[in-house]
Design a protein around this motif. Structure first.
Motif, PDB file in Angstrom:
ATOM      1  N   PRO A  91      27.957  29.664  62.648  1.00 55.24           N
ATOM      2  CA  PRO A  91      28.450  30.178  61.373  1.00 55.24           C
ATOM      3  C   PRO A  91      29.481  29.247  60.743  1.00 55.24           C
ATOM      4  N   CYS A  92      29.592  29.335  59.409  1.00 56.22           N
ATOM      5  CA  CYS A  92      30.555  28.484  58.706  1.00 56.22           C
ATOM      6  C   CYS A  92      31.959  29.059  58.793  1.00 56.22           C
ATOM      7  N   GLY A  93      32.048  30.368  58.953  1.00 54.21           N
ATOM      8  CA  GLY A  93      33.361  31.010  59.063  1.00 54.21           C
ATOM      9  C   GLY A  93      34.022  31.323  57.730  1.00 54.21           C
ATOM     10  N   GLN A  94      33.359  30.994  56.621  1.00 52.10           N
ATOM     11  CA  GLN A  94      34.033  31.127  55.332  1.00 52.10           C
ATOM     12  C   GLN A  94      33.249  31.837  54.246  1.00 52.10           C
ATOM     13  N   CYS A  95      31.963  32.109  54.495  1.00 51.58           N
ATOM     14  CA  CYS A  95      31.145  32.699  53.426  1.00 51.58           C
ATOM     15  C   CYS A  95      31.301  34.229  53.399  1.00 51.58           C
ATOM     16  N   PHE A  96      30.649  34.861  52.454  1.00 43.99           N
ATOM     17  CA  PHE A  96      30.671  36.326  52.322  1.00 43.99           C
ATOM     18  C   PHE A  96      30.350  37.006  53.652  1.00 43.99           C
ATOM     19  N   TYR A  97      29.259  36.585  54.294  1.00 37.72           N
ATOM     20  CA  TYR A  97      28.813  37.251  55.517  1.00 37.72           C
ATOM     21  C   TYR A  97      29.793  37.013  56.661  1.00 37.72           C
ATOM     22  N   CYS A  98      30.234  35.760  56.820  1.00 36.69           N
ATOM     23  CA  CYS A  98      31.195  35.466  57.888  1.00 36.69           C
ATOM     24  C   CYS A  98      32.471  36.284  57.695  1.00 36.69           C
ATOM     25  N   LEU A  99      32.949  36.346  56.464  1.00 38.77           N
ATOM     26  CA  LEU A  99      34.204  37.061  56.210  1.00 38.77           C
ATOM     27  C   LEU A  99      34.021  38.569  56.285  1.00 38.77           C
ATOM     28  N   GLN A 105      24.465  36.139  60.229  1.00 37.43           N
ATOM     29  CA  GLN A 105      23.761  36.159  58.940  1.00 37.43           C
ATOM     30  C   GLN A 105      24.498  35.281  57.912  1.00 37.43           C
ATOM     31  N   CYS A 106      25.265  34.317  58.408  1.00 39.29           N
ATOM     32  CA  CYS A 106      26.033  33.368  57.595  1.00 39.29           C
ATOM     33  C   CYS A 106      25.219  32.853  56.402  1.00 39.29           C
ATOM     34  N   ARG A 107      25.679  33.097  55.192  1.00 41.90           N
ATOM     35  CA  ARG A 107      25.056  32.631  53.946  1.00 41.90           C
ATOM     36  C   ARG A 107      23.717  33.297  53.623  1.00 41.90           C
ATOM     37  N   GLY A 108      23.316  34.298  54.393  1.00 38.92           N
ATOM     38  CA  GLY A 108      22.064  35.002  54.108  1.00 38.92           C
ATOM     39  C   GLY A 108      21.299  35.290  55.380  1.00 38.92           C
TER      40      GLY A 108
HETATM   41 ZN   LIG Z   1      29.248  31.779  56.854  1.00 40.20          ZN
END
Ligand SMILES: [Zn+2]
Ligand SMILES: [Zn+2]
Length: 369
Positions: A91-99, A105-108
Motif C-alpha cells: 500500500p501507498c499509505g496515503q490514498c483514500f483507501y489507505c487512510l 484496496q489501495c487506490r481501488g
Molecule cells: Zn494507498
C-alpha cells in the motif's frame, strides 16, 4: 551489471527465464536483491490465464532479500545491506483507501496488490519496491530466509481469515481446505484462541498437517458430510466462524451452511464466475450472519507483527516449505507446484543460488503456538 535474470510471463502457460534490465530506484523507492521467493496458487491462476496480467511482466509477489539500492528520501530510514521483506500487498499509505484503513484496496479494488500483477514481481534477482517507507520491514538477524518466506502472503492471508472472522476465545471454527492458506487460517484460529477447530480437507497428508497447525478434528469431505458433522460437533448449531480457503462454489456453500445463525463466514478463496448463496443457507436472508472477504494484509507494520510472531517462537511456518529450487529451475518448480506433485506444499526459490540442487523433503517440524 545492468541486467538480471528473471522469470517473465509471456502468455498463457508460457513463462520464460530471461535476461532483463535491472531496476533502479526513483525517489521513495528501493531495490532489493532477492534471496528467497516462492510460488503462490494465484501465480498458477495467472499462468493458466484465469487472472489476466500483461505479457512481459515478471511474476511473483513474495520477496525476501537484502537492500541493494535506495532512492532519494530514504536516508535514515534504511541502510543498504539490511535484510528485509515486503508484503505481497504494498500500500501507498496515503490514498483514500489507505487512510480509511483498507490498505489492500489501495487506490481501488485490489490496488494494493502490485508485485507480479501491475508491476514487476519477485521472480528475479532484483525487485523494485514502491513506497519503500510504507513497505520494507527489516528482518531480525536471528531469523532465516526460510522462517520468514511465508510472511509476505500465505501467513498474512491465512491468519487474516481468522482475524476478519473475529474468532473469539472458545469459538468453534471450521476451515474449508487445508492448502498453505487454509493451514495458516487454522493456525490463525488457534492463535485467536478458538476452542474447537475443525479442518475440512480431502487429502490425508494435508489433514495430518492441519492437526499440527491446530485442528482438533479433521474431516474428509469425500468420506462424510462435512456440514452435518460440523453441526453435530456444535450441538446442532453450526460453527461460530467458518473460513473458506479454496475459492469454489462447493466450499463457499458448505462454509455458509456450516455457520450458525449470527455467525461469520470468512472468505479467503479467489473465485471466478458467479457465486450462489442458497436461501436456506442464509435463512432466507434473515440469519444475522456476516460474510466477510479479505485480500492479504500488507505493509511494513503487518510484516513487523508477523515477524514478531516468528521471532518469539509463536509460529513456525517452515513445515510448509517442502522443496527448494534455484531461480533457473523456477519453471520446473512451477510445474511441480501447479500439479501438486511429490507432496509439495510450498517451494522456496533461491535466486542467489543458481544451479542449487533440489534438496530432499523436510521433516516437518512441530508448530509452536
Ligand atoms: Zn494507498
Ligand atoms: Zn499469493
Amino acid at each position: 551489471m545492468d541486467t538480471m535474470q528473471a522469470v517473465v510471463f509471456r502468455g498463457i502457460n508460457d513463462i520464460r527465464i530471461e535476461e532483463v534490465a535491472r531496476p533502479r530506484p526513483k525517489a521513495g523507492e528501493a531495490v532489493i536483491r532477492i534471496t528467497a521467493t516462492t510460488i503462490c496458487g494465484t501465480d498458477v491462476h495467472i499462468v493458466k490465464g484465469e487472472y489476466p496480467v500483461r505479457p512481459g511482466l515478471i511474476l511473483g509477489h513474495e520477496p525476501v532479500g537484502v537492500l541493494e539500492e535506495l532512492g532519494d528520501g530514504l536516508d535514515g530510514a534504511y541502510t543498504p545491506g539490511q535484510r528485509v521483506i515486503a508484503g505481497a500487498i504494498t500500500p501507498c499509505g496515503q490514498c483514500f483507501y489507505c487512510l480509511n484503513g483498507v490498505h489492500s484496496q489501495c487506490r481501488g479494488a485490489l490496488g494494493g496488490w502490485r508485485f507480479g500483477n501491475t508491476i514487476n514481481g519477485a521472480w528475479a534477482e532484483y525487485l523494485l519496491v514502491p513506497d519503500a517507507r510504507a513497505n520494507l520491514a527489516v528482518v531480525p538477524d536471528v531469523l532465516t530466509d526460510e522462517e520468514v518466506l511465508m510472511l509476505p502472503d500465505i501467513a498474512s492471508t491465512g491468519i487474516s481469515g481468522a482475524e476478519s472472522g473475529n474468532v473469539r476465545l472458545g469459538d468453534s471454527v471450521a476451515i474449508f481446505a487445508q492448502g498453505p492458506i487454509g493451514l495458516c487460517a487454522t493456525l490463525g484460529a488457534r492463535l485467536r484462541g478458538a476452542g474447537l477447530i475443525i479442518a475440512v480437507e480431502p487429502i490425508a497428508a494435508r489433514r495430518e498437517m492441519a492437526r499440527r497447525f491446530g485442528a482438533a478434528i479433521t474431516i474428509d469431505p469425500n468420506a462424510e458430510d462435512a456440514v452435518e458433522t460440523i453441526k453435530r460437533l456444535t450441538d446442532g448449531r453450526g460453527a461460530d466462524v467458518a473460513i473458506e480457503a479454496l475459492g469454489r462454489q462447493q466450499t463457499f456453500e458448505a462454509a455458509l451452511r456450516s455457520v450458525r445463525p449470527g455467525g461469520t463466514m470468512s472468505s479467503l478463496g479467489v473465485y471466478s464466475g458467479k457465486l450462489v448463496a442458497p436461501y436456506d443457507a442464509l435463512h432466507a436472508g434473515l440469519g444475522d450472519q456476516r460474510i466477510v472477504t479479505t485480500l492479504c494484509p500488507g505493509g511494513k507494520e503487518r510484516m513487523r507483527r508477523l515477524l514478531a510472531m516468528v521471532e518469539n517462537g509463536r509460529v513456525d511456518l517452515t513445515p510448509l516449505v517442502t522443496h527448494h529450487f534455484s531461480l533457473e529451475q523456477l519453471p520446473e518448480a512451477f510445474d511441480l507446484f501447479s500439479r501438486q506433485a511429490d507432496g509439495v506444499m510450498k517451494v522456496a526459490i533461491h535466486p542467489a543460488g543458481r544451479g542449487l540442487p533440489k534438496a530432499p523433503l523436510h521433516e516437518p517440524a512441530s508448530v509452536r503456538c
